[in-house]
Motif scaffolding. Structure first.
Motif, PDB file in Angstrom:
ATOM      1  N   LEU A  20       0.829  -1.209   0.000  1.00 51.82           N
ATOM      2  CA  LEU A  20       0.000   0.000   0.000  1.00 51.82           C
ATOM      3  C   LEU A  20       0.863   1.257   0.000  1.00 51.82           C
ATOM      4  N   LEU A  21       1.948   1.235   0.782  1.00 50.49           N
ATOM      5  CA  LEU A  21       2.864   2.373   0.790  1.00 50.49           C
ATOM      6  C   LEU A  21       3.546   2.553  -0.561  1.00 50.49           C
ATOM      7  N   SER A  22       3.906   1.442  -1.203  1.00 51.34           N
ATOM      8  CA  SER A  22       4.539   1.531  -2.521  1.00 51.34           C
ATOM      9  C   SER A  22       3.609   2.167  -3.543  1.00 51.34           C
ATOM     10  N   ALA A  23       2.321   1.864  -3.420  1.00 52.59           N
ATOM     11  CA  ALA A  23       1.349   2.448  -4.344  1.00 52.59           C
ATOM     12  C   ALA A  23       1.233   3.957  -4.152  1.00 52.59           C
ATOM     13  N   CYS A  24       1.544   4.445  -2.942  1.00 48.81           N
ATOM     14  CA  CYS A  24       1.451   5.880  -2.672  1.00 48.81           C
ATOM     15  C   CYS A  24       2.511   6.683  -3.420  1.00 48.81           C
TER      16      CYS A  24
ATOM     17  N   ILE B  95       9.389   9.379   1.247  1.00 48.17           N
ATOM     18  CA  ILE B  95       9.009   8.691   2.480  1.00 48.17           C
ATOM     19  C   ILE B  95       8.522   7.273   2.164  1.00 48.17           C
ATOM     20  N   PRO B  96       7.485   7.100   1.321  1.00 46.40           N
ATOM     21  CA  PRO B  96       7.124   5.715   0.962  1.00 46.40           C
ATOM     22  C   PRO B  96       8.197   5.022   0.143  1.00 46.40           C
ATOM     23  N   LEU B  97       8.951   5.803  -0.645  1.00 41.99           N
ATOM     24  CA  LEU B  97      10.014   5.193  -1.448  1.00 41.99           C
ATOM     25  C   LEU B  97      11.116   4.631  -0.560  1.00 41.99           C
ATOM     26  N   GLY B  98      11.281   5.202   0.626  1.00 41.14           N
ATOM     27  CA  GLY B  98      12.282   4.701   1.552  1.00 41.14           C
ATOM     28  C   GLY B  98      11.974   3.327   2.107  1.00 41.14           C
ATOM     29  N   MET B  99      10.728   2.888   1.966  1.00 31.28           N
ATOM     30  CA  MET B  99      10.359   1.548   2.425  1.00 31.28           C
ATOM     31  C   MET B  99      10.676   0.475   1.387  1.00 31.28           C
TER      32      MET B  99
END
Length: 426
Positions: free
Chosen positions: A314-318, A341-345
């Protein structure tokens, strides 16, 4: 009781010995991953690598080859070497060799980056060749690291290992980036040779640290011809329904990787962001990785890897959706750091996929399962150069939107996966 020796513990270890040495192996894994994490900050594949390549070639299609090298070569290396790793009684020498290969790759890239007399086309070709070799070595490292984790670290501690290593490594990487990266990237001509040389140094230290693993010999396995091993590996999909579902999730989830090289160029071309902002992006990336790794690692230990996988997707989709939204804001250039921020995950997602794969297979089949899943992940990256060409034809926004939708679908499909922690047969 046998006395532990670093690097090549060649006598058999009993159960009590393995429990005792698990602390040493846990510490060795943590130190190794911390050093590799610091090395990663000097060659971030979503910031530094595409920016360096863009100084010599502005082609979207050329940049589109980066995900193919990064994931496809990694995946092929894992699949082809799975049988070799499974047959090896000691995994540590293979692991050290793979990390050393990564170090050599970036050392040679640093030399190429320092060669200002070289034509741009030669620099691009040499860089892509060395980057591909680096990805091959990284794929070997991932396969053997996953096998070692499955062999030496209990499932209940693998999430903590991931969280501790990434959290500490990211904090140290932020400090290193603030100390050196402004100087190396903030000038009129970025000093990429120093950046890549620092990456080589960190990976070299990580290879040395890996000599301190302690392991007992794995049970011998009968050698098989490669084609037979390939056939049996693919037949796993036929016999394991949950693995088939997981394969679909993995293929769709890694569609996010084809977009990674384009975020930095999107910021430069569409929003007019300068290269001096790269350090801020790097700091944000590492802060997100540190906090996210620590949090998701503990969630994975307590609630299982399936839930963490769903959240990460879900974070990657953001990321692509947020990039589109920010580009529509008049002062979007000042807010573009938010997408990192989401890309850091992103670095956490492959580890969670590996940990889930380890849990749905027996120790004997760990290399085979990891190889099959890695090969299937790579299928989504075959379209990467086409994505680059599509961006050239229709612009960034439609491609980002399509990628975000695919990642959301992969997150929803995780509800169909089993949770091994709740399966008494595992």
């Amino acid at each position: 009781m046998t006395k532990a020796t670093p690097c090549c513990q060649r006598q058999k270890l009993g159960v009590k010995d393995l429990v005792q040495y698990e602390k040493q192996n846990f510490a060795t894994f943590t130190a190794n991953q911390i050093l590799m994490r610091i090395g990663w900050v000097f060659k971030i594949d979503s910031v530094i690598v595409p920016a360096f390549l863009d100084t010599y070639s502005a082609s979207d299609a050329v940049r589109g080859f980066l995900p193919i090298s990064f994931r496809l070569v990694q995946s092929l290396a894992q699949f082809f070497l799975a049988q070799r790793v499974a047959q090896s009684p000691f995994k540590q020498p293979l692991f050290t060799t793979a990390v050393f290969g990564i170090m050599v790759s970036w050392l040679l890239v640093a030399i190429v980056a320092a060669g200002s007399w070289l034509p741009s086309s030669v620099v691009v070709l040499l860089f892509l060749a060395l980057y591909t070799f680096q990805c091959f070595s990284l794929g070997c490292e991932r396969l053997v690291a996953g096998t070692l984790r499955g062999k030496l670290i209990r499932a209940e501690k693998r999430g903590s290992l991931l969280g501790n290593a990434n959290a500490i490594g990211s904090v140290l990487a932020i400090a290193v980036a603030c100390r050196f990266m402004y100087e190396w990237l903030g000038g009129e001509i970025p000093r990429y040779s120093a950046v890549f040389g620092a990456a080589a140094l960190c990976y070299g230290l990580a290879a040395i640290v890996s000599l301190y693993f302690v392991e007992s010999p794995s049970p011998p396995q009968q050698s098989q011809p490669f084609l037979q091993s390939l056939r049996e590996g693919l037949l796993i999909l036929r016999s394991d329904r949950n693995l088939r579902r997981f394969a679909v999730v993995a293929v769709l989830s890694f569609s996010s990787w084809v977009l990674f090289p384009h975020y930095t160029i999107f910021g430069k071309r569409v929003l007019g962001v300068e290269s001096t902002h790269f350090v801020v992006w790097i700091v944000v990336l590492n802060c997100a990785t540190a906090l996210g790794s620590w949090t998701t690692g503990r969630i994975a230990d307590r609630r299982g890897n399936r839930l963490v996988l769903r959240l990460l997707l879900l974070l990657s989709a953001c990321t692509p959706l947020a990039a589109i939204a920010i580009s529509r804001i008049p002062f979007g250039a000042k807010l573009y750091w938010l997408i990192y921020i989401p890309l850091g995950m992103a670095p956490v997602l492959p580890r969670i996929i590996e940990n889930y794969t380890l849990e749905i297979s027996t120790e004997k089949k760990h290399p085979q399962y990891l190889g099959v899943v890695s090969l299937l992940e790579a299928c989504s990256l075959l379209i990467s150069p086409l994505v680059g060409l599509l961006i050239s034809k229709v612009s960034f926004e439609p491609v980002f939107l399509g990628g975000g939708i695919l990642i959301v679908i992969s997150s929803l499909l995780t509800f169909r996966l089993v949770e091994p922690r709740h399966n008494d047969s595992q």
